[in-house]
Each structure stands twice: as C-alpha cells, then as structure tokens.
Design an enzyme around this catalytic site. Structure first.
Site, mmCIF file in Angstrom:
data_model
loop_
_atom_site.group_PDB
_atom_site.id
_atom_site.type_symbol
_atom_site.label_atom_id
_atom_site.label_comp_id
_atom_site.label_asym_id
_atom_site.label_seq_id
_atom_site.Cartn_x
_atom_site.Cartn_y
_atom_site.Cartn_z
ATOM 1 N N TRP A 274 -7.061 41.141 26.817
ATOM 2 C CA TRP A 274 -6.928 39.723 26.463
ATOM 3 C C TRP A 274 -7.765 38.910 27.435
ATOM 4 O O TRP A 274 -7.732 39.141 28.641
ATOM 5 C CB TRP A 274 -5.472 39.259 26.539
ATOM 6 C CG TRP A 274 -5.355 37.767 26.345
ATOM 7 C CD1 TRP A 274 -5.480 37.080 25.177
ATOM 8 C CD2 TRP A 274 -5.138 36.788 27.373
ATOM 9 N NE1 TRP A 274 -5.342 35.729 25.406
ATOM 10 C CE2 TRP A 274 -5.137 35.511 26.739
ATOM 11 C CE3 TRP A 274 -4.939 36.847 28.754
ATOM 12 C CZ2 TRP A 274 -4.939 34.324 27.449
ATOM 13 C CZ3 TRP A 274 -4.757 35.659 29.460
ATOM 14 C CH2 TRP A 274 -4.743 34.421 28.805
ATOM 15 N N GLU B 291 -6.406 41.492 21.851
ATOM 16 C CA GLU B 291 -5.380 40.470 21.637
ATOM 17 C C GLU B 291 -5.995 39.094 21.371
ATOM 18 O O GLU B 291 -6.529 38.454 22.275
ATOM 19 C CB GLU B 291 -4.466 40.397 22.864
ATOM 20 C CG GLU B 291 -3.348 39.383 22.718
ATOM 21 C CD GLU B 291 -2.397 39.380 23.905
ATOM 22 O OE1 GLU B 291 -1.489 38.534 23.921
ATOM 23 O OE2 GLU B 291 -2.565 40.225 24.818
ATOM 24 N N LYS C 291 -5.967 34.941 20.095
ATOM 25 C CA LYS C 291 -5.132 33.781 20.385
ATOM 26 C C LYS C 291 -5.683 32.567 19.646
ATOM 27 O O LYS C 291 -6.900 32.455 19.449
ATOM 28 C CB LYS C 291 -5.106 33.513 21.892
ATOM 29 C CG LYS C 291 -4.009 32.573 22.352
ATOM 30 C CD LYS C 291 -3.880 32.580 23.870
ATOM 31 C CE LYS C 291 -2.688 31.745 24.314
ATOM 32 N NZ LYS C 291 -2.493 31.763 25.769
ATOM 33 N N ASP D 30 0.556 38.872 18.901
ATOM 34 C CA ASP D 30 1.512 38.239 19.808
ATOM 35 C C ASP D 30 2.245 37.152 19.035
ATOM 36 O O ASP D 30 1.633 36.273 18.428
ATOM 37 C CB ASP D 30 0.768 37.630 21.003
ATOM 38 C CG ASP D 30 1.710 37.080 22.061
ATOM 39 O OD1 ASP D 30 2.513 36.181 21.724
ATOM 40 O OD2 ASP D 30 1.638 37.514 23.219
ATOM 41 N N HIS E 8 1.087 33.476 19.467
ATOM 42 C CA HIS E 8 -0.338 33.142 19.476
ATOM 43 C C HIS E 8 -0.850 32.506 18.191
ATOM 44 O O HIS E 8 -2.060 32.500 17.931
ATOM 45 C CB HIS E 8 -1.160 34.387 19.784
ATOM 46 C CG HIS E 8 -1.180 34.724 21.239
ATOM 47 N ND1 HIS E 8 -2.081 35.608 21.790
ATOM 48 C CD2 HIS E 8 -0.412 34.299 22.276
ATOM 49 C CE1 HIS E 8 -1.861 35.719 23.100
ATOM 50 N NE2 HIS E 8 -0.842 34.933 23.402
ATOM 51 N N HIS F 123 3.236 42.192 20.373
ATOM 52 C CA HIS F 123 3.761 41.547 21.561
ATOM 53 C C HIS F 123 4.931 40.665 21.156
ATOM 54 O O HIS F 123 4.743 39.660 20.458
ATOM 55 C CB HIS F 123 2.687 40.713 22.262
ATOM 56 C CG HIS F 123 1.905 41.489 23.270
ATOM 57 N ND1 HIS F 123 1.062 40.890 24.196
ATOM 58 C CD2 HIS F 123 1.854 42.821 23.529
ATOM 59 C CE1 HIS F 123 0.521 41.828 24.961
ATOM 60 N NE2 HIS F 123 0.982 43.000 24.574
ATOM 61 N N ASP G 153 2.466 28.330 22.464
ATOM 62 C CA ASP G 153 2.541 29.683 23.031
ATOM 63 C C ASP G 153 3.142 29.621 24.424
ATOM 64 O O ASP G 153 2.445 29.762 25.433
ATOM 65 C CB ASP G 153 1.143 30.298 23.067
ATOM 66 C CG ASP G 153 1.146 31.678 23.703
ATOM 67 O OD1 ASP G 153 2.156 32.381 23.569
ATOM 68 O OD2 ASP G 153 0.156 32.031 24.341
ATOM 69 N N ASP H 90 5.791 31.502 25.593
ATOM 70 C CA ASP H 90 6.316 32.777 26.104
ATOM 71 C C ASP H 90 7.734 32.673 26.642
ATOM 72 O O ASP H 90 8.024 33.102 27.762
ATOM 73 C CB ASP H 90 5.380 33.339 27.181
ATOM 74 C CG ASP H 90 4.068 33.837 26.593
ATOM 75 O OD1 ASP H 90 4.127 34.665 25.675
ATOM 76 O OD2 ASP H 90 2.997 33.402 27.027
ATOM 77 N N ASP I 76 6.390 40.348 25.872
ATOM 78 C CA ASP I 76 5.419 39.484 26.537
ATOM 79 C C ASP I 76 6.001 38.078 26.683
ATOM 80 O O ASP I 76 5.845 37.233 25.802
ATOM 81 C CB ASP I 76 4.112 39.431 25.746
ATOM 82 C CG ASP I 76 3.026 38.641 26.471
ATOM 83 O OD1 ASP I 76 3.283 38.197 27.613
ATOM 84 O OD2 ASP I 76 1.932 38.472 25.903
#
Length: 419
Positions: free
Chosen positions: A185, A226, A228, A259, A262, A286, A294, A296, A326
């Site tokens: 990433w 990965e 985004k 993810d 993302h 993820h 995003d 997390d 993640d």
C-alpha cells in the site's frame, strides 16, 4: 440451563434447517485471520529515524501503555490471542524490524531483523506471519510520492525496499511453513487537482513491474495490492486507485486487497466479492470500520461485516480469501481493541457457516421469494451465541464477556506499569 444444554438446544434448532453446527465449528477452526501489529503501538514501529515525518497514517488518542519494543508488542498480542479463539496470524510492517539499536535504512532491511518474530511465531505453535513494506512516514516521500514519484532516485529507493520485503516475506513463509501475504500500500497522491495523473500511474506500473520481476513460490509468499479512494492529504487524487490495481492484479495474477474503509461510505465491499472472484484467483480482505471516512475504527459486528462473510460462504470461496484486520485506535485499551475486532470477525464467519444456504438457494431457484426473505429474516434471531460460546470453550478462551476482566487485569498488572 448449562452451557452444554444451551448448545444442544441451539444445535437442534439449526438441524431443523439442515445445518450441522458441529461441522460448522470444525470448519471455523481452519479459518485464520491476520492480526495487525500497528494496533499495538499506534503504527509507530521500532525504526530509528533522523527526523519525524508524517506522510501516511495517523492514530488518535492517548490511552497509556502502548508497546515500545518487540518484547512488549509480542507480550501484548500473545495476551490478546489468549482471548481470541483459534490459531491465527500476525501481520508485520517492515518498520517493526529489530535492529538492536542500529540505524538501518528501509532499502537495507534483511530477514535477520525479523528472526525474533519468526522464533516467537514458532513458540506460539501454529501462528503464521504476514508482511508489509512500509511506504509512508519517511523523508523519501518526496512531495507525497514514492513508487510513482517523478524522481527516479526516489522511485528506486522504494523499489529496493519493496524487493527486500518480498524476499523477507518469502523467507518467513518458508521458515513457518505457512503462506505469507506481502501487501503493498502506498499513500501517493495529491491534496488538490493533479494534472500529470497518467505519468504518475505509468511510473507506478513500471515500478511494480520491476518489483515483481522475481517470482516466488506461492506456497511461501503471495503479493497483494491495496487500493484507496482518498486519504488525508490526498483528497483529490490517489495514484493507486481501485481501477489501477484491479487492472494490474488481473493482468499479473496478484491478490487485490479490499479494505472495508477505502471506499465511498455508500459503497459496499460485500457487493464486490462475487464480481472479483469470477475473474481472480483470490483476494485479500482488510476488515476495518470507517466512520464517515477511512478512519479505521475497531471492527464492530455490523450488517456489512456479516454480509461480506455471507457472500464468501455462499460462493464457497473461503479458500480464495485471506482475511486480515486493519484498524488502529489509541483511545482505548489496545489489547482490548484486538480482541473485540478479532472476535467480531470470527463471529461473522461463524454465522456465515451456520446459514441454511441450501434451503435459501432452493427457495430462490423455485422462485419462492417470500420464503427466501422469510428464512433470511428468521436467521437473524437464531441462537448463534450458544454455538459461539461452545467454540470459545473448545478453544479454551473466555466465554462471552469474561474476556473483559482478563483485559482489565492485564491493564493493571502490565499496561499501566509502563512509563
């Protein structure tokens, strides 16, 4: 009612729908999730830096006692694993190299700096390791670009780093006898309007071509890419977008990393899985939770989390999906964050294995859509909690909320004593 009676009652209810709970529990034993190192210390790592540069990730909060070295981080995640049922993996970034106080640049990292992690994984008996090059928070993130940089010297630095990380990941996989997923990433992008998008993406493509020139045995190491939508400081343009990495992964047989945070808040990862796996050999998932962006957050047991694993199970595609956590939250107990996220992910996997898929598929094929919807709604109140409790007992980890007292005890005895 005893725990066993609760389970037997649940078992009978599921059996009426054609579901074998004992079989589901056996299947769950084989489902590994990769627990991420960066929750344990807010993504700082152990790198000796000349100067601090923030060009990538950010953890918010100031809960005391974050891990400061490899021994503390291993102790913390080992404690978390005592409260998470099953045998899983641990996901390392390259900045968690242990260099014994020696400053080592990222393009000079070698397997020897990760031998302590491999030894720990062997001692834990069955724990695997995944890996990630760390392509952010560095002076060589010139103007916010790395593998896509217009500066060839910058690109070559990160190419060397990523090549070394692939070699390290391959060695880790060989040493542990488990596939090591090496996920790439980058945070490359622009805060405002970008004119040279095509040039930057061509640079990234060429960098990846050079990085992947060396082939490795996929039983030891596989590559993932990965994408985004945007990031802090890259709100207008991200070089490694979904479209870019999807095309590259399809052409070069790499894993595409999905993810959960993302994408646009109204965009569902669960809706992407069947489309991708129609054409791809596998994906990396993820598991995260974005709140308006995003961000997390620690994984909660949500409809979208469950829908993702229902989709994987309905496709019989668990063998094609590598699952990793993640998120990073510095505002709460970091060990507790791991436990909450991992247990919720495993619960969602279990519920997918307990779904009466054959019954649902039959109703759908017969055009009996009212029955299909009826069964889907009734499934929401099935006693999966009793089956989950049985799994925790089988694995020797705390049942229901008993893990919270274990976490609080560890806080008092270990975490709060760190200066």
């Amino acid at each position: 009612m005893t725990e066993n009676q609760r389970y037997e009652q649940a078992k009978a209810i599921y059996a009426d729908l054609g579901v074998d709970t004992d079989r589901a529990l056996e299947e769950l034993k084989n489902k590994k999730i990769s627990i991420h190192c960066w929750q344990g210390d807010d993504g700082i790592g152990f790198e000796i830096k000349d100067k601090s540069v923030n060009t990538g990730i950010m953890a918010t909060g100031n809960f005391p006692g974050k891990a400061r070295n490899g021994d503390e981080l291993r102790a913390d995640v080992s404690k978390a694993m005592e409260m998470i049922p099953g045998k899983h993996k641990f996901n390392l970034h390259s900045i968690y190299a242990e260099t014994n106080g020696k400053k080592v640049e990222r393009d000079e990292l070698r397997y020897e700096y990760f031998e302590g992690w491999v030894a720990w994984a062997k001692e834990e008996k069955g724990i695997g390791l995944d890996f990630n090059p760390t392509i952010y928070n560095h002076v060589n993130m010139k103007d916010g670009y790395s593998l896509s940089s217009p500066d060839a010297n910058i690109r070559n630095f990160w190419i060397r780093h990523t090549k070394e990380c692939r070699e390290i990941a391959d060695r880790i996989g060989r040493e542990l006898g488990q596939k090591c997923v090496n996920n790439i990433w980058i945070s490359d992008g622009s805060k405002d309007e970008c004119i040279n998008k095509a040039e930057l993406r061509e640079n990234l493509k060429n960098s990846l071509d050079e990085i992947f020139a060396t082939a490795y045995d996929s039983s030891h190491m596989v590559d993932a890419l990965e994408p985004k939508l945007f990031g802090i400081g890259t709100e207008s343009f991200v070089v490694g977008s979904l479209e870019f990495y999807l095309a590259y992964a399809l052409l070069h047989h790499k894993l595409l990393c999905l993810d959960m945070g993302h994408y646009h808040p109204t965009e569902l990862v669960s809706e992407k899985i069947s489309s991708l796996l129609t054409f791809m050999d596998g994906i990396l998932l993820h598991v995260s939770r974005g709140v308006r962006w995003d961000s997390d957050h620690v994984v909660s047991y949500s409809d979208e989390l469950q829908n993702i694993f229902h989709e994987i199970c309905r496709m019989q595609a668990y063998s094609k999906v590598d699952i990793a956590l993640d998120f990073f939250d510095a505002s709460i107990d970091r060990v507790g964050a791991w436990v909450i996220g991992a247990r919720n992910t495993l619960k969602a996997i279990l519920v997918s294995l307990l779904e009466p898929v054959q019954l649902l598929r039959k109703a759908e094929k017969e055009g009996d859509l009212a029955s299909r919807l009826g069964y889907l709604e009734e499934c929401k109140s099935l006693p999966f909690g009793a089956v989950w409790d049985r799994y925790c007992e089988m694995c020797g980890v705390p049942v229901r909320d008993q893990w919270i007292s274990e976490m609080k005890k560890y806080e008092k005895e270990v975490i709060f004593k760190r200066s």
